[in-house]
Design a protein around this motif. Structure first.
Motif, PDB file in Angstrom:
ATOM      1  N   VAL A   1      -0.382   1.282   6.188  1.00 17.21           N
ATOM      2  CA  VAL A   1      -0.132   0.865   4.803  1.00 17.21           C
ATOM      3  C   VAL A   1      -0.856   1.799   3.839  1.00 17.21           C
ATOM      4  CG1 VAL A   1      -0.555  -0.950   3.099  1.00 17.21           C
ATOM      5  CG2 VAL A   1       0.341  -1.546   5.358  1.00 17.21           C
ATOM      6  N   HIS A   2      -2.119   2.085   4.122  1.00 15.67           N
ATOM      7  CA  HIS A   2      -2.906   2.965   3.244  1.00 15.67           C
ATOM      8  C   HIS A   2      -2.303   4.370   3.183  1.00 15.67           C
ATOM      9  CE1 HIS A   2      -6.725   0.309   3.917  1.00 15.67           C
ATOM     10  NE2 HIS A   2      -5.797  -0.272   3.168  1.00 15.67           N
ATOM     11  N   ALA A   3      -1.853   4.883   4.333  1.00 13.82           N
ATOM     12  CA  ALA A   3      -1.286   6.235   4.371  1.00 13.82           C
ATOM     13  C   ALA A   3       0.012   6.313   3.579  1.00 13.82           C
ATOM     14  CB  ALA A   3      -1.054   6.651   5.821  1.00 13.82           C
ATOM     15  N   LEU A   4       0.846   5.300   3.704  1.00  8.21           N
ATOM     16  CA  LEU A   4       2.104   5.283   2.955  1.00  8.21           C
ATOM     17  C   LEU A   4       1.841   5.175   1.453  1.00  8.21           C
ATOM     18  CD1 LEU A   4       4.159   2.960   5.324  1.00  8.21           C
ATOM     19  CD2 LEU A   4       4.688   5.348   4.792  1.00  8.21           C
ATOM     20  N   GLN A   5       0.860   4.358   1.076  1.00  6.46           N
ATOM     21  CA  GLN A   5       0.505   4.232  -0.344  1.00  6.46           C
ATOM     22  C   GLN A   5      -0.058   5.543  -0.881  1.00  6.46           C
ATOM     23  OE1 GLN A   5      -2.064   0.830   0.119  1.00  6.46           O
ATOM     24  NE2 GLN A   5      -0.539  -0.589  -0.698  1.00  6.46           N
ATOM     25  N   ALA A   6      -0.851   6.223  -0.065  1.00  7.74           N
ATOM     26  CA  ALA A   6      -1.409   7.504  -0.489  1.00  7.74           C
ATOM     27  C   ALA A   6      -0.316   8.541  -0.686  1.00  7.74           C
ATOM     28  CB  ALA A   6      -2.422   8.004   0.553  1.00  7.74           C
ATOM     29  N   ASP A   7       0.822   8.354  -0.029  1.00 12.81           N
ATOM     30  CA  ASP A   7       1.966   9.256  -0.171  1.00 12.81           C
ATOM     31  C   ASP A   7       2.846   8.865  -1.356  1.00 12.81           C
ATOM     32  OD1 ASP A   7       2.503  11.582   1.111  1.00 12.81           O
ATOM     33  OD2 ASP A   7       3.849  10.741   2.609  1.00 12.81           O
ATOM     34  N   GLY A   8       2.396   7.887  -2.145  1.00 16.44           N
ATOM     35  CA  GLY A   8       3.126   7.500  -3.345  1.00 16.44           C
ATOM     36  C   GLY A   8       4.156   6.412  -3.151  1.00 16.44           C
ATOM     37  N   HIS A   9       4.166   5.778  -1.979  1.00 15.12           N
ATOM     38  CA  HIS A   9       5.160   4.733  -1.717  1.00 15.12           C
ATOM     39  C   HIS A   9       4.654   3.362  -2.171  1.00 15.12           C
ATOM     40  CE1 HIS A   9       7.851   7.324   0.527  1.00 15.12           C
ATOM     41  NE2 HIS A   9       6.839   7.745   1.274  1.00 15.12           N
ATOM     42  N   VAL A  10       5.597   2.506  -2.526  1.00 18.06           N
ATOM     43  CA  VAL A  10       5.306   1.086  -2.775  1.00 18.06           C
ATOM     44  C   VAL A  10       5.711   0.357  -1.502  1.00 18.06           C
ATOM     45  CG1 VAL A  10       5.746  -0.922  -4.216  1.00 18.06           C
ATOM     46  CG2 VAL A  10       5.772   1.367  -5.226  1.00 18.06           C
TER      47      VAL A  10
ATOM     48  N   LEU B   1      -0.979  -7.071   5.658  1.00 15.85           N
ATOM     49  CA  LEU B   1      -0.241  -7.806   4.621  1.00 15.85           C
ATOM     50  C   LEU B   1      -1.039  -7.858   3.332  1.00 15.85           C
ATOM     51  CD1 LEU B   1       1.729  -8.720   6.907  1.00 15.85           C
ATOM     52  CD2 LEU B   1       1.775 -10.955   5.794  1.00 15.85           C
ATOM     53  N   LYS B   2      -2.342  -8.052   3.456  1.00 17.63           N
ATOM     54  CA  LYS B   2      -3.183  -8.164   2.270  1.00 17.63           C
ATOM     55  C   LYS B   2      -3.234  -6.849   1.496  1.00 17.63           C
ATOM     56  CE  LYS B   2      -7.910  -9.112   0.782  1.00 17.63           C
ATOM     57  NZ  LYS B   2      -8.201  -7.780   0.234  1.00 17.63           N
ATOM     58  N   ASP B   3      -3.305  -5.723   2.223  1.00 18.43           N
ATOM     59  CA  ASP B   3      -3.447  -4.429   1.560  1.00 18.43           C
ATOM     60  C   ASP B   3      -2.118  -3.855   1.092  1.00 18.43           C
ATOM     61  OD1 ASP B   3      -6.084  -4.674   2.035  1.00 18.43           O
ATOM     62  OD2 ASP B   3      -6.262  -3.061   3.498  1.00 18.43           O
ATOM     63  N   ALA B   4      -1.004  -4.340   1.629  1.00 18.05           N
ATOM     64  CA  ALA B   4       0.305  -3.862   1.187  1.00 18.05           C
ATOM     65  C   ALA B   4       0.546  -4.293  -0.260  1.00 18.05           C
ATOM     66  CB  ALA B   4       1.401  -4.408   2.103  1.00 18.05           C
ATOM     67  N   ASP B   5       1.445  -3.574  -0.930  1.00  9.13           N
ATOM     68  CA  ASP B   5       1.781  -3.956  -2.302  1.00  9.13           C
ATOM     69  C   ASP B   5       2.408  -5.343  -2.335  1.00  9.13           C
ATOM     70  OD1 ASP B   5       1.324  -1.349  -3.968  1.00  9.13           O
ATOM     71  OD2 ASP B   5       2.360  -0.698  -2.156  1.00  9.13           O
ATOM     72  N   ILE B   6       3.223  -5.648  -1.341  1.00 12.10           N
ATOM     73  CA  ILE B   6       3.820  -6.973  -1.195  1.00 12.10           C
ATOM     74  C   ILE B   6       3.714  -7.388   0.263  1.00 12.10           C
ATOM     75  CG2 ILE B   6       5.929  -8.361  -1.348  1.00 12.10           C
ATOM     76  CD1 ILE B   6       4.843  -7.699  -4.046  1.00 12.10           C
TER      77      ILE B   6
END
Length: 807
Positions: free
Chosen positions: A525-534, A548-553
């Protein structure tokens, strides 16, 4: 009495006494947590009442009420309504989730005072002697004292679906469940000390869902606060110089009218209403929205991470087929397989077979139950051979064509077992010497029937799907192919690098991951967010909670672990993954429609600022009373915005919400403000009363707000007509493309505005006096402003892209 660490207490078969249980309860050594699934009621109330928005309007409302002009304080109603919406929605979501938890509260068998009794799992205390049977949840950590073929499903912790055998002396952990056998153990770690609760400790902390809409509105309010701080002394000074001789009440009312116009109060209200009604609509579809912005959040998602078990599959294996080996009759094989599956204590494999293969009704004389250590089961029947079912590598002697076929089927993700027969009547769990392989039985994980359509929907919408599971990568890939995913080469997560940059590269090119640990899911989740993804994350086990907690949704299944449901923004109450397109559609509707109406509200704010500054520079009264702006806001913004915010809107999410509304609304508001001032000055020079007679003829009586000459109302009336024309055109621009219901809505609003000028009671309430020449003059000025608004719209490609798509 024995202490908790007393070896005698920990090993005696009669369990704890009632007195020892009470002693542990008094010490707090109980299997319950002082946790909550969401914020407390007090926190909910404070978060929805103590806002910058409420502080601004609340202060202005008090000032207006001090003057005694109740009619000019109608805007205060929004304070109560907006706060109530947020409080009620979050409270109802909290109550519903808590009720779900209560309805699903588990129980545990414990041995106390020498007898087995059933108690709520939360009443288990440290050192309790716990008895486990098939189907039970393991309530606390401990070490097995006895084991009769005990096997645990640890998928809730590890994601691995295969049962794990446990013998005497083995450690077992809470959050697992018994799939076979029985056993007893002492609870050594309970409550917050239990493994399952330690994993979820971080996940329980409440975090608010990020909302681009709410973030943008909060940014606007922050800047508007500073604008108000500058504009308030300016408007008080200018109004004191222009209407100060009429009394301090008029200064306060005129000043408040200008400042109230700077607050986009209806925008916050409409956003809350849109989120609330979307949440209510989704609840009817068995989707529990635990935080209002979650429906918007899913519409912004461009990567969905899903678990295999519980999301793509229902978590159970299904019988696929039986392939007779050469020389064996299929009908006879089906009879033997059906008789073997006709077992009241069938394991998962036999249960799946029994659901698909009819039993011949043979009389069973002996049963050798399945055991993970020996990996086979058998049954003897009166007048028939003994039939066995088990792992091919155990029942077959060495390599050969049959083993090759087994490996081929296994590589496709299927679970393969071998059916064999023997003429011997077994009495012990020892393989007979005359074992004859008869058929290969294949089983697959039961794929959700709605999974393929849901994934097709996400693909059409440009949303990437990542399948992240703790199971075997080959098995995960097979399930993914079955639901139509382009799998490529699955990756075993045990081979993945720890470096986030390298992980981002692998995630960018891979769809299916197996053997993923809970910590890795969070890292994904963190890696995908760091790549600019929601990122949206779905799951049902405790191993999914942190991700689940760290994901955007976070999206939890309704039959999942309580810790998982507690941290998720959305809970699929019936566990159906197919509800996610409904949530996505609701989110898009909210984003698209709130953006439409945000332009209306922000245009009013810009208009008010222009009018305040112009009135100060020209040393004229502020053109409106608060009640005038209440009318304009109601018929051109508030009421139509309510319907526009709830109408259908299927356009895809476009980033840049705040930038788009600023580009259009500020220019439109400036045009409206200049048109208002022009109309007010023009009406003041040709209508109303002469300036040297204004004080004597237009003095306001404190408290009653009556004037001696209605001609004093004419300049404000003209300015209001002009403002209505310009804002109705802004409404027309933003309502495009037209639909019959939109035309009817705008027509109804124009009708209400006309009634305010023609019905005597309304005309008196709003202080309107409009001779025909004044009306035509004001309409003409308004038409010029409307034409300029149209020009701004036609030259703003970003706004057209956001609002001129089919809906």
């Amino acid at each position: 009495m024995s202490s908790p660490g007393d070896k005698t207490t920990l090993t005696r078969p009669q369990g704890l006494t009632t007195a020892e249980v009470a002693e542990r309860v008094a010490r707090g050594e109980v299997n319950r947590l002082a946790e909550r699934t969401s914020r407390s009621i007090g926190e909910i109330v404070r978060a929805n009442v103590l806002t910058r928005f409420n502080a601004i309007l609340g202060a202005l409302f008090v000032l207006v009420m001090v003057t005694g002009s109740v009619a000019d304080g109608l805007f205060g109603i929004i304070l109560v309504v907006n706060s109530a919406i947020g409080i009620v929605q979050e409270y109802l979501a909290k109550r519903k989730l808590d009720r779900l938890a209560l309805l699903n509260a588990p129980t545990t068998r414990v041995v106390r005072d020498g007898a087995v009794t059933v108690v709520p799992t939360t009443d288990v205390v440290k050192d309790d002697l716990i008895e486990l049977r098939t189907g039970d949840e393991v309530p606390a950590d401990g070490t097995l004292l006895t084991s009769a073929g005990l096997e645990l499903n640890e998928a809730n912790l590890t994601g691995e679906s295969d049962p794990v055998p446990h013998g005497e002396g083995d450690a077992i952990m809470s959050g697992t469940s018994v799939v076979a056998g029985a056993g007893r153990y002492h609870a050594s770690q309970v409550g917050a000390e239990a493994y399952v609760n330690r994993i979820a400790a971080d996940a329980r902390k409440f975090t608010r869902t990020r909302s681009e809409i709410q973030d943008s509105i909060n940014t606007l309010l922050k800047y508007i606060t500073w604008v108000i701080a500058v504009a308030l002394p300016i408007t008080i000074w200018s109004q004191w110089n222009t209407v100060g001789e009429q009394g301090w009440q008029q200064v306060v009312i005129r000043s408040a009218a200008g400042v109230v116009g700077l607050v986009p109060e209806g925008l916050v209200l409409l956003t809350s209403v849109a989120f609330l009604l979307s949440a209510v609509q989704l609840t009817r579809r068995n989707v529990l929205v635990q935080q209002l912005p979650a429906v918007e959040g899913l519409a912004r998602v461009d990567v969905v991470c899903i678990d295999k078990t519980g999301t793509l599959t229902v978590g159970e294996i299904a019988f696929e087929g039986v392939t007779p080996l050469e020389g064996h009759d299929e009908d006879e094989i089906r009879c033997g397989l059906g008789a073997l599956a006709d077992d009241p204590n069938a394991n998962g494999t036999l249960t799946a077979v029994a659901a698909a293969v009819e039993s011949p009704g043979w009389s069973r004389t002996q049963t050798i139950p399945f055991n993970s250590a020996r990996k086979w089961s058998a049954a003897c029947f009166e007048g028939h051979d003994t039939w066995l079912l088990g792992a091919p590598e155990v029942l077959l002697d060495g390599p050969g064509p049959i083993r090759d076929e087994v490996e081929r089927l296994a590589d496709s993700g299927r679970r393969v077992v071998l059916l064999a027969r023997s003429a011997e009547q077994l009495t012990e769990a020892v393989l007979p010497g005359d074992l004859v392989p008869c058929a290969l039985v294949t089983l697959t994980e039961q794929v959700r029937p709605d999974a393929r359509a849901t994934l097709d929907f996400f693909r059409e919408q440009g949303v990437q799907v990542k399948v992240i599971s703790g199971d075997n990568p080959v098995t995960v890939a097979a399930v993914a192919r079955a639901v139509g995913l382009d799998v490529g080469e699955p990756v075993d997560a045990r081979t993945l690098p720890d470096d986030q940059d390298a992980l981002r590269e692998v995630l960018g090119r891979t769809t299916v991951f197996g053997r993923v640990t809970p910590e890795q899911k969070r890292a994904f989740v963190h890696a995908l967010q760091a790549d600019g993804h929601v990122v949206a994350m779905t799951g049902d086990g405790v191993n999914d909670a942190l991700a689940l907690k760290d994901a955007d949704i976070g999206v939890a299944m309704g039959n999942g672990a309580q810790a998982t449901k507690a941290v998720a923004e959305l809970v699929l109450l019936d566990g159906r993954f197919s509800h996610l397109p409904d949530v996505l559609a609701e989110g898009r509707r909210v984003i698209g429609n709130v953006e439409r109406v945000a332009n209306l509200f922000l245009a009013k704010n810009a208009m008010s600022l222009v009018a305040i500054l112009a009135a100060a520079v020209l040393t004229v009264p502020f053109p409106f009373l608060p009640r005038h702006l209440t009318l304009v806001s109601a018929v051109t913004i508030g009421i139509p915005a309510f319907f526009l915010a709830l109408g259908p809107n299927k356009r895809r999410y476009l980033p840049g919400f705040l930038g788009r509304i600023l580009r259009f609304a500020v220019l439109a508001g400036v045009i409206a403000g200049l048109a208002v001032i022009a109309s007010y000055l023009l009406a003041g020079s040709t209508y109303g009363v002469p300036e040297d007679e204004f004080v004597s003829r237009c003095t306001v009586e404190a408290g009653t707000k009556t004037v001696s000459d209605v001609a004093c109302w004419q300049p404000g009336t003209g300015a209001t007509i002009t403002l209505l024309v310009v804002f109705f055109w802004i409404l027309i621009v933003l309502a495009r493309p037209f639909r019959p219901w939109k035309v009817a809505l705008i027509g109804a609003m124009v009708g209400l505005a006309v009634l305010a000028f023609t019905v005597p009671v309304a005309r008196t309430f709003f202080n309107f006096d409009a001779p025909a020449p004044l009306v035509w003059q004001s309409l003409a000025v308004g038409a010029v402003g409307a034409a300029l608004v149209e020009l701004v719209y036609r030259t703003s490609s970003a706004v057209k892209a956001a609002h001129h798509l089919p809906d």
